[in-house]
Every structure is written in C-alpha cells, then in structure tokens.
Design an enzyme around this catalytic site. Structure first.
Site, PDB file in Angstrom:
ATOM      1  N   LYS A   1      -8.433  -4.024   9.157  1.00  0.00           N
ATOM      2  CA  LYS A   1      -8.092  -2.940  10.368  1.00  0.00           C
ATOM      3  C   LYS A   1      -9.261  -3.134  11.213  1.00  0.00           C
ATOM      4  CE  LYS A   1      -5.833   0.297   7.419  1.00  0.00           C
ATOM      5  NZ  LYS A   1      -5.933   1.804   6.780  1.00  0.00           N
TER       6      LYS A   1
ATOM      7  N   TYR B   1       3.156   2.963  11.570  1.00  0.00           N
ATOM      8  CA  TYR B   1       2.855   4.244  10.534  1.00  0.00           C
ATOM      9  C   TYR B   1       3.790   5.376  10.638  1.00  0.00           C
ATOM     10  CZ  TYR B   1      -1.605   2.209   8.837  1.00  0.00           C
ATOM     11  OH  TYR B   1      -2.611   1.384   7.803  1.00  0.00           O
TER      12      TYR B   1
ATOM     13  N   ARG C   1      -3.248  -4.128  -3.930  1.00  0.00           N
ATOM     14  CA  ARG C   1      -3.737  -2.592  -3.860  1.00  0.00           C
ATOM     15  C   ARG C   1      -4.864  -2.478  -4.982  1.00  0.00           C
ATOM     16  NH1 ARG C   1      -1.070   0.990  -0.693  1.00  0.00           N
ATOM     17  NH2 ARG C   1      -1.585   2.594  -1.825  1.00  0.00           N
TER      18      ARG C   1
ATOM     19  N   HIS D   1      -5.160  -2.374   5.127  1.00  0.00           N
ATOM     20  CA  HIS D   1      -3.886  -1.814   4.776  1.00  0.00           C
ATOM     21  C   HIS D   1      -3.148  -2.904   3.658  1.00  0.00           C
ATOM     22  CE1 HIS D   1       0.312  -0.275   5.001  1.00  0.00           C
ATOM     23  NE2 HIS D   1       0.590  -1.331   5.109  1.00  0.00           N
TER      24      HIS D   1
ATOM     25  N   GLU E   1       7.566  -4.121   6.643  1.00  0.00           N
ATOM     26  CA  GLU E   1       6.368  -4.477   7.114  1.00  0.00           C
ATOM     27  C   GLU E   1       6.202  -5.825   7.539  1.00  0.00           C
ATOM     28  OE1 GLU E   1       3.303  -2.412   4.805  1.00  0.00           O
ATOM     29  OE2 GLU E   1       4.008  -0.563   5.227  1.00  0.00           O
TER      30      GLU E   1
HETATM   31  P1  ADP Z   1      -3.199   3.487   1.834  1.00  0.00           P
HETATM   32  O1  ADP Z   1      -3.770   2.979   3.114  1.00  0.00           O
HETATM   33  O2  ADP Z   1      -4.267   3.661   0.759  1.00  0.00           O
HETATM   34  O3  ADP Z   1      -1.966   3.411   1.380  1.00  0.00           O
HETATM   35  P2  ADP Z   1      -2.127   6.199   3.025  1.00  0.00           P
HETATM   36  O4  ADP Z   1      -0.821   5.450   3.057  1.00  0.00           O
HETATM   37  O5  ADP Z   1      -2.072   7.482   2.202  1.00  0.00           O
HETATM   38  O6  ADP Z   1      -3.303   5.027   2.112  1.00  0.00           O
HETATM   39  O7  ADP Z   1      -2.816   6.453   4.352  1.00  0.00           O
HETATM   40  C1  ADP Z   1      -2.441   5.373   5.407  1.00  0.00           C
HETATM   41  C2  ADP Z   1      -3.760   5.331   6.140  1.00  0.00           C
HETATM   42  O8  ADP Z   1      -4.055   6.744   6.856  1.00  0.00           O
HETATM   43  C3  ADP Z   1      -5.142   5.260   5.352  1.00  0.00           C
HETATM   44  O9  ADP Z   1      -5.299   3.776   4.923  1.00  0.00           O
HETATM   45  C4  ADP Z   1      -6.144   5.676   6.340  1.00  0.00           C
HETATM   46  O10 ADP Z   1      -6.604   4.776   7.372  1.00  0.00           O
HETATM   47  C5  ADP Z   1      -5.378   6.680   6.920  1.00  0.00           C
HETATM   48  N1  ADP Z   1      -5.859   8.148   6.228  1.00  0.00           N
HETATM   49  C6  ADP Z   1      -5.075   8.732   5.025  1.00  0.00           C
HETATM   50  N2  ADP Z   1      -5.610   9.846   4.770  1.00  0.00           N
HETATM   51  C7  ADP Z   1      -6.642  10.067   5.707  1.00  0.00           C
HETATM   52  C8  ADP Z   1      -7.273  11.304   6.046  1.00  0.00           C
HETATM   53  N3  ADP Z   1      -7.377  12.484   5.100  1.00  0.00           N
HETATM   54  N4  ADP Z   1      -8.065  11.527   7.317  1.00  0.00           N
HETATM   55  C9  ADP Z   1      -8.071  10.316   8.035  1.00  0.00           C
HETATM   56  N5  ADP Z   1      -7.212   9.259   8.049  1.00  0.00           N
HETATM   57  C10 ADP Z   1      -6.394   9.052   6.640  1.00  0.00           C
END
Ligand code: ADP
Length: 140
Positions: free
Chosen positions: A11, A51, A87, A117, A128
């Site tokens: 990122k 996203y 992960r 990510h 993806e």
């Molecule tokens: P991951 O990337 O670990 O799979 P998620 O799919 O829950 O996590 O979320 C996607 C992305 O959204 C995260 O990697 C992060 O960049 C962002 N994100 C998640 N939760 C928050 C939050 N509470 N506040 C701001 N950004 C968030």
C-alpha cells in the site's frame, strides 16, 4: 495442501517509505513466490471498485482516498496454502494486534495505513488477481 495464488498489494504508506524490498523479503522467506508484480497509481474510482465489498463501512471513503494517495505495488504470490500463509505473514489488520515479526507489526502505521493487502479466500483471490493481471502476466 494445495498450491494457491493470492493477490497482494503493497500500500501507499509502504511504497512511500521505500519498504517494497523489505516486504518482498518477508514473502520470499515464508516460501511465497512472487510470480507477477507491477507498480501502479490507482485512481480513487479504481480503488473504490477494488474495495466495493466495503462500500457500506464507515471507513470506505478514507480507504479509497488512501489507496489512491500514492503508488502501490500489486503482485501475485504463489505457494502451498498461499492465501492463509500470506495473511499470517501480513499480521492482524490493526498493527496493535499484529503478532511480532509480521509485516504489519513491523511496518504498519495505523489500522487504515497498514502497509499490505492480501486476498482472504480462493474466490476473492481469483477475482482480485483478474482485476490487475492478465493470464500472460502470471509467470509461475
Ligand atoms: P484486511 O485488510 O486485514 O483483510 P479488512 O478487509 O477488514 O482487513 O479491511 C480492509 C482494509 O480497510 C484494511 O486493511 C484497512 O486498510 C482498512 N480498514 C479496516 N478497518 C479500518 C478502520 N477501522 N479504520 C480505517 N481503515 C480501516
């Protein structure tokens, strides 16, 4: 165990700090092979499509702004159980919760600006990967 492919993104917070090589070393040390990689600068709309599953979440707009704030490195990682292994190497979403030695524990700046990510399931990995790469670009 099966050989899998997963979509990884380094990122903007990490590319800005010149961490691509250090993050790639973590993947390779874990036995993941980088079979495709390119540096691109997403528009906010492209980040929003990627996203889209998070469109209803309160952080969606902030997330799309952030993902378009600088270059990203998109890549395909291949290996045994690559989705789960990636992960594991990434660590928990919030760096405060991430296990020692993980990418997010070492490099992430916050729960939003968390350096990497990784796809979360085989179905999402396939979608993806296809969003960023053609079959010809995957060199296993
Ligand atoms: P991951 O990337 O670990 O799979 P998620 O799919 O829950 O996590 O979320 C996607 C992305 O959204 C995260 O990697 C992060 O960049 C962002 N994100 C998640 N939760 C928050 C939050 N509470 N506040 C701001 N950004 C968030």
């Amino acid at each position: 165990m099966a050989t899998e492919r997963t979509l990884s993104i380094i990122k903007p917070d990490a590319t800005k700090r010149n961490l691509t090589g250090k993050i790639n070393a973590k993947f390779e040390e874990a036995g993941l092979r980088i079979i495709a990689q390119k540096r691109i600068h997403l528009t906010k709309a492209q980040a929003g499509t990627f996203y889209a599953v998070h469109a209803e979440r309160p952080f969606y707009d902030e997330l799309c702004e952030f993902m378009a704030s600088g270059p990203v490195v998109v890549q395909v990682l291949e290996g045994e159980s690559a989705i789960a292994k990636n992960r594991e190497v990434m660590g928990a979403t919030n760096p405060a919760d991430a296990a020692q030695g993980t990418i997010r524990a070492e490099f992430a700046e916050s729960v939003g600006e968390n350096s990497v990510h990784g796809s979360d399931a085989p179905e999402t990995a396939a979608v993806e990967i296809a969003y960023f790469f053609s079959g010809l670009e995957l060199v296993g």
